[in-house]
Write an enzyme that holds these catalytic residues in place. Structure first.
Site, short mmCIF file in Angstrom:
data_model
loop_
_atom_site.label_atom_id
_atom_site.label_comp_id
_atom_site.label_asym_id
_atom_site.label_seq_id
_atom_site.Cartn_x
_atom_site.Cartn_y
_atom_site.Cartn_z
N LYS A 16 25.69 66.93 53.34
CA LYS A 16 25.26 66.59 51.97
C LYS A 16 26.15 67.31 50.96
O LYS A 16 26.77 68.33 51.25
CB LYS A 16 23.80 66.97 51.71
CG LYS A 16 23.44 68.46 51.88
CD LYS A 16 23.72 69.36 50.69
CE LYS A 16 23.41 70.81 50.98
NZ LYS A 16 24.00 71.76 50.03
N PRO A 101 31.44 71.42 58.22
CA PRO A 101 31.87 72.82 58.17
C PRO A 101 30.69 73.79 58.32
O PRO A 101 29.60 73.53 57.80
CB PRO A 101 32.50 72.96 56.78
CG PRO A 101 32.57 71.62 56.18
CD PRO A 101 31.84 70.65 57.04
N ALA A 103 28.58 77.14 57.60
CA ALA A 103 28.38 77.99 56.42
C ALA A 103 29.24 77.51 55.26
O ALA A 103 29.86 78.29 54.53
CB ALA A 103 28.68 79.47 56.75
N GLY A 104 29.28 76.19 55.08
CA GLY A 104 30.19 75.60 54.09
C GLY A 104 29.51 75.07 52.85
O GLY A 104 30.17 74.55 51.95
N GLY A 105 28.17 75.13 52.78
CA GLY A 105 27.48 74.57 51.61
C GLY A 105 27.27 73.08 51.74
O GLY A 105 27.04 72.37 50.75
N MET A 106 27.34 72.54 52.99
CA MET A 106 27.14 71.11 53.20
C MET A 106 25.96 70.83 54.14
O MET A 106 25.82 69.73 54.67
CB MET A 106 28.42 70.47 53.75
CG MET A 106 29.58 70.57 52.78
SD MET A 106 30.96 69.52 53.27
CE MET A 106 30.35 67.89 52.75
N GLY A 109 23.99 73.37 59.30
CA GLY A 109 22.93 73.94 60.14
C GLY A 109 21.65 73.13 60.00
O GLY A 109 20.96 72.85 60.98
N ASP A 143 16.77 72.71 53.12
CA ASP A 143 17.62 71.51 53.10
C ASP A 143 17.37 70.58 54.28
O ASP A 143 17.94 69.49 54.35
CB ASP A 143 19.11 71.91 53.13
CG ASP A 143 19.57 72.54 51.83
OD1 ASP A 143 18.82 72.48 50.84
OD2 ASP A 143 20.70 73.06 51.81
O1 C5P Z 1 15.51 77.60 53.19
P1 C5P Z 1 16.72 78.21 53.80
O2 C5P Z 1 16.38 79.02 55.03
O3 C5P Z 1 17.83 77.27 54.05
O4 C5P Z 1 17.25 79.25 52.74
C1 C5P Z 1 18.23 80.19 53.06
C2 C5P Z 1 18.25 81.26 51.98
O5 C5P Z 1 18.76 80.71 50.76
C3 C5P Z 1 16.90 81.84 51.63
O6 C5P Z 1 16.57 82.91 52.48
C4 C5P Z 1 17.13 82.30 50.20
O7 C5P Z 1 17.84 83.53 50.19
C5 C5P Z 1 18.06 81.24 49.65
N1 C5P Z 1 17.35 80.15 48.95
C6 C5P Z 1 16.77 80.41 47.73
N2 C5P Z 1 16.11 79.41 47.07
C7 C5P Z 1 16.04 78.16 47.59
C8 C5P Z 1 16.63 77.87 48.83
C9 C5P Z 1 17.29 78.89 49.49
O8 C5P Z 1 16.83 81.54 47.22
N3 C5P Z 1 15.40 77.22 46.91
#
Ligand code: C5P
Length: 308
Positions: A16, A101, A103-106, A109, A143
């Site tokens: 995404k 990627p 840990a790429g922001g996409m 995982g 996500d």
């Molecule tokens: O939900 P997820 O495990 O993917 O989130 C990873 C980390 O990203 C969270 O532990 C938090 O630090 C941060 N996060 C956040 N606010 C969100 C989504 C993620 O602070 N709405």
């Protein structure tokens, strides 16, 4: 075939990009309220599940050394969560063919979590409803529900409460993949640090951006793209500014950091321009590789199932 036993199920799941990522102040639980407009793009991971004596994970792809192959992997957590709900043993081998990627922001995982969930549900013939699967996805991560759904959607809350958006046409994207990842929690922490002493507004979806998606208007979408995590990602990885500039110079309509980064995303007016921008990004030496991808892409989809 009634009475048959599934022996192998393969699921394809998209990456995404966040076309709008509006971030509110940190909540008491550490998460941030978001107005998160997700768009699924045509870069995919594939999860293959087969019966096994124990739960195990293998992975192939360029970033394989960065993928955890233990119980912390979202694919493993998805199999365990689904099995627990149904009182069964998650005795499966999950193989991840990784093209998104790491840990790429996409949401790579998250894609693997959603893919493993659908693959196990199919292998175990549980026939869960989409609502049940979305519920488990939300437990796995903010996500993950969108990875299951695909297309485009507005996510509120921590991003997991989704409203699908109809998209009126195709968009052409380029993604510049950086060397090394960025941890999402550290990017949110940097967001908090940069926001210290300021009043962070309540995140709201931009009506102009939603209209651009609905009409399939790339120029309007380009002028509405925003990512509140971009300053934080740039603060942690200043060299991303060079990648963003290289894509814009090469003819992209707009450029932005994808989610928490460090992948950068470039919206172009057509497929031909996307190819040119990808080549220019690669030649610029400001990224490890550059990939073109169409959008929207479908969510997690079973692409193969074998039974005996
Ligand atoms: O939900 P997820 O495990 O993917 O989130 C990873 C980390 O990203 C969270 O532990 C938090 O630090 C941060 N996060 C956040 N606010 C969100 C989504 C993620 O602070 N709405």
């Amino acid at each position: 075939m009634s009475g048959s036993t599934e022996v192998r199920v393969r699921v394809r799941v998209p990456a995404k990009v966040n076309v709008q990522l509006a971030v509110g102040a940190a909540r008491a639980d550490g998460f941030h309220d978001l107005a998160n407009v997700f768009l699924a793009v045509g870069l995919y991971d594939e999860i293959t599940v087969t019966p096994s004596d124990t739960l195990r994970i293998t992975c192939e792809g360029p970033d394989v050394s960065q993928v955890p192959l233990d119980g912390t992997n979202l694919a493993a957590r998805a199999a365990v969560a689904l099995a627990e709900r149904h009182g069964i043993d998650p005795r499966v081998h999950l193989h991840i063919a990784k093209d998104i990627p790491v840990a790429g922001g996409m949401a790579g995982g998250s894609a693997d979590g959603a893919g493993a969930l659908l693959a196990c549900d199919t292998l175990w013939k549980l026939d869960s409803s989409q609502a049940e699967l979305l519920d488990i996805c939300a437990e796995l991560g903010s996500d993950v529900p969108f990875s299951l759904l695909g297309g485009a959607a507005l996510g509120v809350g921590r991003g997991e409460q989704l409203t699908p958006i109809d998209v009126g046409g195709g968009f052409h994207w380029v993604f510049a993949i950086a060397d090394g990842g960025l941890s999402t929690p550290s990017v949110f922490r940097e967001f908090d640090r940069l926001a210290e002493g300021t009043a962070v507004p309540t995140p709201v979806a931009d009506p102009a951006l939603l209209a651009a998606l609905r009409t399939g208007d790339a120029v309007a979408l380009a002028s509405a793209l925003t990512n509140d995590l971009q300053p934080a990602a740039l603060s942690l990885r200043p060299s991303l500014a060079d990648t963003l500039a290289a894509g814009t110079t090469a003819g992209a309509l707009a450029s932005l950091v994808s989610g928490s980064g460090p992948t950068t995303a470039f919206l172009t007016k057509d497929a031909e321009t996307a190819q040119q921008v990808a080549e220019a990004l690669l030649a610029s030496g400001t990224c490890r590789t550059a990939r073109v991808a169409p959008a929207p892409a479908p969510g997690a989809t079973v692409v193969e199932r074998s039974a005996r």
